[in-house]
Design an enzyme around this catalytic site. Structure first.
Site, mmCIF file in Angstrom:
data_model
loop_
_atom_site.group_PDB
_atom_site.id
_atom_site.type_symbol
_atom_site.label_atom_id
_atom_site.label_comp_id
_atom_site.label_asym_id
_atom_site.label_seq_id
_atom_site.Cartn_x
_atom_site.Cartn_y
_atom_site.Cartn_z
ATOM 1 N N SER A 30 24.946 -81.693 84.270
ATOM 2 C CA SER A 30 25.254 -80.349 83.748
ATOM 3 C C SER A 30 24.521 -79.298 84.589
ATOM 4 C CB SER A 30 24.789 -80.255 82.289
ATOM 5 O OG SER A 30 25.363 -81.300 81.526
ATOM 6 N N SER A 32 24.602 -75.448 86.951
ATOM 7 C CA SER A 32 25.429 -74.642 87.862
ATOM 8 C C SER A 32 25.689 -75.355 89.185
ATOM 9 C CB SER A 32 24.744 -73.294 88.118
ATOM 10 O OG SER A 32 23.497 -73.510 88.761
ATOM 11 N N THR A 33 24.793 -76.205 89.630
ATOM 12 C CA THR A 33 25.005 -76.869 90.921
ATOM 13 C C THR A 33 26.049 -77.972 90.796
ATOM 14 O OG1 THR A 33 22.668 -76.419 91.387
ATOM 15 C CG2 THR A 33 23.808 -77.907 92.898
ATOM 16 N N GLY A 95 21.802 -82.163 88.509
ATOM 17 C CA GLY A 95 20.923 -81.134 89.060
ATOM 18 C C GLY A 95 19.487 -81.349 88.623
ATOM 19 N N LYS A 107 13.975 -81.689 84.072
ATOM 20 C CA LYS A 107 15.351 -81.323 83.730
ATOM 21 C C LYS A 107 15.397 -80.813 82.304
ATOM 22 C CE LYS A 107 18.719 -84.057 84.895
ATOM 23 N NZ LYS A 107 19.445 -82.828 85.339
ATOM 24 N N GLY A 108 16.504 -80.121 81.965
ATOM 25 C CA GLY A 108 16.628 -79.611 80.610
ATOM 26 C C GLY A 108 16.750 -78.099 80.540
ATOM 27 N N GLU A 116 22.005 -86.391 79.862
ATOM 28 C CA GLU A 116 21.744 -86.542 81.311
ATOM 29 C C GLU A 116 20.868 -87.756 81.567
ATOM 30 O OE1 GLU A 116 20.069 -82.706 82.115
ATOM 31 O OE2 GLU A 116 21.974 -81.916 82.875
ATOM 32 N N LYS A 134 13.987 -75.323 93.901
ATOM 33 C CA LYS A 134 13.554 -76.408 93.012
ATOM 34 C C LYS A 134 12.496 -77.303 93.641
ATOM 35 C CE LYS A 134 16.920 -74.766 90.485
ATOM 36 N NZ LYS A 134 17.813 -75.568 89.646
HETATM 37 O O1 DER Z 1 19.503 -78.976 82.434
HETATM 38 C C1 DER Z 1 19.493 -79.586 83.513
HETATM 39 O O2 DER Z 1 18.668 -80.481 83.792
HETATM 40 C C2 DER Z 1 20.512 -79.187 84.531
HETATM 41 O O3 DER Z 1 20.681 -80.200 85.465
HETATM 42 C C3 DER Z 1 20.123 -77.840 85.175
HETATM 43 O O4 DER Z 1 18.877 -77.377 84.732
HETATM 44 C C4 DER Z 1 20.147 -77.843 86.689
HETATM 45 O O5 DER Z 1 19.973 -76.514 87.100
HETATM 46 P P1 DER Z 1 21.042 -75.736 88.017
HETATM 47 O O6 DER Z 1 21.872 -74.891 87.113
HETATM 48 O O7 DER Z 1 20.176 -74.966 88.951
HETATM 49 O O8 DER Z 1 21.893 -76.770 88.735
#
Ligand code: DER
Length: 258
Positions: A30, A32-33, A95, A107-108, A116, A134
């Site tokens: 989940s 944006s990437t 991501g 993550k989260g 995930e 990151k």
């Molecule tokens: O919630 C998560 O772990 C998602 O993978 C997210 O936090 C990843 O961030 P991004 O929107 O920069 O891809």
């Protein structure tokens, strides 16, 4: 924007390297990437992807796969293999909010960490995609808190327990401005964000009273009654490889694989 280009470059590079023609079960995280991971997959010839089934990690992830016209299923419907074990996913793409030098991951940030992590531990390989923001020397230096999914009734118990564990100001994640009241996860849980001092990568001994190491802190949080899952991915939950989209349009690939 340059940041979107960085995410896109990381995603296309990761899919090109790690989605293979013989893959049948593929995890999709989940955030944006991951949007660019699904975009990359959807631009592949259908002859390559039509036999694949995608395991999603929440409503956002499922909508991405649905809109791309790709097949998905729930992880509790995976067939057993010959030996009666649950079939592993061939690969899982997801991501990250922060990645340290040992590829431990927070993550989260998107409140999807439970599904995930369930997909990651069900996969043979976790391929992580992120932008350059990151990458960090140790966790909790650029991303301030550990996201924790809990059952709603345990909110006060979990907040008090996290304070006793050394979190200065654990907070229940609010849904505002989108929604009055707490964020409610895809699993009908709440999210508590628990700030902690920067973490040692696990190989450094953490003498008592000093900073925790990743694995110890993750276990201590997980033990709190009411905690469903913790947004620290360490040990077997770590990605095998991380694709960082850089500001200059390049992609940096970090791996622990020898
Ligand atoms: O919630 C998560 O772990 C998602 O993978 C997210 O936090 C990843 O961030 P991004 O929107 O920069 O891809």
């Amino acid at each position: 924007t340059p940041l979107q280009a960085a995410k896109r470059a990381a995603a296309y590079h990761a899919v090109s390297d790690h989605l293979l023609p013989n893959h049948t079960y593929v995890g999709i995280g989940s955030g944006s990437t991951i949007v660019y991971v699904v975009e990359a997959i959807s631009t592949l010839p259908r002859s390559l992807t039509s036999h694949m089934t995608f395991l999603t990690t929440g409503h956002q992830s499922r909508a991405l796969i649905y809109d791309a016209g790709l097949r998905y299923t729930n992880i509790d419907t995976l067939p057993l293999d010959g030996a009666g074990a649950v079939r592993m996913l061939d690969v899982a793409f997801d991501g990250a909010d922060e990645v340290d030098a040992e590829l431990n991951v927070i993550k989260g940030g998107g409140a999807c960490l439970f599904q995930e992590k369930l997909v990651v531990v069900s996969a043979k390989k976790f391929v992580c995609v992120a932008d350059h923001r990151k990458l960090s020397p140790s966790l909790l230096t650029s991303f301030p808190s550990i996201p924790v999914e809990i059952l709603p009734l345990s909110t006060q118990h979990v907040l008090a327990s996290l304070r006793l564990l050394g979190s200065p100001s654990p907070t229940l994640r609010s849904g505002l401005p989108a929604k009055a009241g707490p964020v409610i996860t895809d699993n009908a849980g709440f999210i508590v964000d628990a700030p902690f001092p920067p973490l040692l990568p696990s190989q450094e001994p953490s003498d008592e009273g000093s900073r925790h190491d990743v694995a110890t802190l993750a276990k201590r949080i997980k033990e709190i009654v009411g905690v469903v899952e913790v947004g620290l991915f360490f040990g077997a939950q770590k990605p095998a490889v991380v694709y960082f989209g850089m500001d200059d349009g390049g992609v940096m690939v970090k791996t622990l694989e020898k």
